[in-house]
Design a protein around this motif. Structure first.
Motif, PDB file in Angstrom:
ATOM      1  N   HIS A 277     -18.667   8.246  10.102  1.00 15.91           N
ATOM      2  CA  HIS A 277     -19.894   7.646  10.613  1.00 15.91           C
ATOM      3  C   HIS A 277     -19.535   6.388  11.385  1.00 15.91           C
ATOM      4  O   HIS A 277     -18.736   5.581  10.906  1.00 15.91           O
ATOM      5  N   HIS A 278     -20.119   6.234  12.558  1.00 14.74           N
ATOM      6  CA  HIS A 278     -19.883   5.040  13.362  1.00 14.74           C
ATOM      7  C   HIS A 278     -20.879   3.973  12.939  1.00 14.74           C
ATOM      8  O   HIS A 278     -22.084   4.122  13.094  1.00 14.74           O
ATOM      9  N   GLY A 279     -20.359   2.909  12.371  1.00 19.95           N
ATOM     10  CA  GLY A 279     -21.190   1.802  11.925  1.00 19.95           C
ATOM     11  C   GLY A 279     -20.467   1.009  10.854  1.00 19.95           C
ATOM     12  O   GLY A 279     -19.384   1.385  10.421  1.00 19.95           O
ATOM     13  N   ASP A 280     -21.088  -0.058  10.433  1.00 20.26           N
ATOM     14  CA  ASP A 280     -20.507  -0.935   9.426  1.00 20.26           C
ATOM     15  C   ASP A 280     -20.923  -0.457   8.043  1.00 20.26           C
ATOM     16  O   ASP A 280     -22.114  -0.249   7.787  1.00 20.26           O
ATOM     17  N   ILE A 281     -19.976  -0.301   7.151  1.00 23.08           N
ATOM     18  CA  ILE A 281     -20.245   0.192   5.802  1.00 23.08           C
ATOM     19  C   ILE A 281     -21.248  -0.691   5.055  1.00 23.08           C
ATOM     20  O   ILE A 281     -21.907  -0.261   4.132  1.00 23.08           O
ATOM     21  N   ARG A 282     -21.401  -1.925   5.504  1.00 23.01           N
ATOM     22  CA  ARG A 282     -22.318  -2.841   4.835  1.00 23.01           C
ATOM     23  C   ARG A 282     -23.734  -2.810   5.428  1.00 23.01           C
ATOM     24  O   ARG A 282     -24.609  -3.538   4.982  1.00 23.01           O
ATOM     25  N   ASP A 283     -23.990  -1.951   6.409  1.00 20.67           N
ATOM     26  CA  ASP A 283     -25.282  -1.840   7.069  1.00 20.67           C
ATOM     27  C   ASP A 283     -26.208  -0.947   6.235  1.00 20.67           C
ATOM     28  O   ASP A 283     -25.968   0.260   6.103  1.00 20.67           O
TER      29      ASP A 283
ATOM     30  N   LEU B  69     -26.273   3.223   5.523  1.00 17.63           N
ATOM     31  CA  LEU B  69     -26.108   3.788   4.186  1.00 17.63           C
ATOM     32  C   LEU B  69     -27.290   4.665   3.801  1.00 17.63           C
ATOM     33  O   LEU B  69     -27.115   5.734   3.214  1.00 17.63           O
ATOM     34  N   ASP B  70     -28.502   4.231   4.142  1.00 16.94           N
ATOM     35  CA  ASP B  70     -29.688   5.036   3.847  1.00 16.94           C
ATOM     36  C   ASP B  70     -29.634   6.365   4.591  1.00 16.94           C
ATOM     37  O   ASP B  70     -30.018   7.410   4.052  1.00 16.94           O
ATOM     38  N   ALA B  71     -29.143   6.352   5.828  1.00 17.79           N
ATOM     39  CA  ALA B  71     -29.056   7.577   6.625  1.00 17.79           C
ATOM     40  C   ALA B  71     -27.988   8.526   6.084  1.00 17.79           C
ATOM     41  O   ALA B  71     -28.138   9.744   6.178  1.00 17.79           O
TER      42      ALA B  71
END
Length: 172
Positions: free
Chosen positions: A26-32, A36-38
């Protein structure tokens, strides 16, 4: 993965290793929280949080290096909390941190409701001290209301034999 270039590398590596049917990047920050919800509940999360606090050393201007080394948005504690948010009961979080950071990793895991089950020290060359370690953390299978669910235990006694990357002659 937070960096687009690294997302592409990871996806190619997964495809090359024939694991495309079992892994997703997944492209994004693990802390976002939105990311995480997605994602929803998963069995495995991997991450390599930055090791250094800002000001601890000179930061590289290279886009693949600077943000990966310095904790501008949190370190192992933030990564453990994020991983715990999406891990299924019995799920595994695998993360790297400095080899000498075991007490800090134990505390971060415990605070997130995880328990460190193993640590693998990685030695860059025989005769050198470990540079970093790979930590395996697990979410207990017990429900959150069960007192055992937050009973994180340190990995003392479960440190695996070191992985030595190169011998004394620098050969792999």
């Amino acid at each position: 993965e937070a960096q687009a270039l690294s997302v592409d590398l990871a996806r190619r590596s997964i495809a090359w290793n024939g694991a495309g049917d079992r892994c997703r990047v997944h492209h994004g920050d693990i802390r976002d929280a939105a990311l995480l919800d997605a994602i929803g509940e998963v069995d495995l999360v991997t991450g390599t949080p930055p090791y250094l606090r800002p000001g601890a050393a000179r930061e590289s201007a290279r886009p693949q290096k600077g943000p990966c080394n310095f904790q501008h948005r949190g370190g192992i504690d933030a990564y453990c909390a994020a991983a715990a948010r999406v891990l299924a009961p019995g799920g595994v979080f695998v993360a790297c941190d400095r080899a000498m950071a075991t007490p800090r990793v134990d505390a971060a895991a415990r605070d997130a409701g995880l328990a460190v089950s193993h640590a693998l020290p990685v030695v860059p060359r025989a005769g050198k001290p470990p540079l970093f370690a790979v930590f395996v953390m697990r979410r207990p299978r017990a429900p959150a209301s069960d007192p055992r669910a937050r009973a994180g235990t340190p990995c003392d006694g479960r440190t695996l034999p070191a992985l030595v990357v190169r011998d004394e002659r620098r050969a792999r």
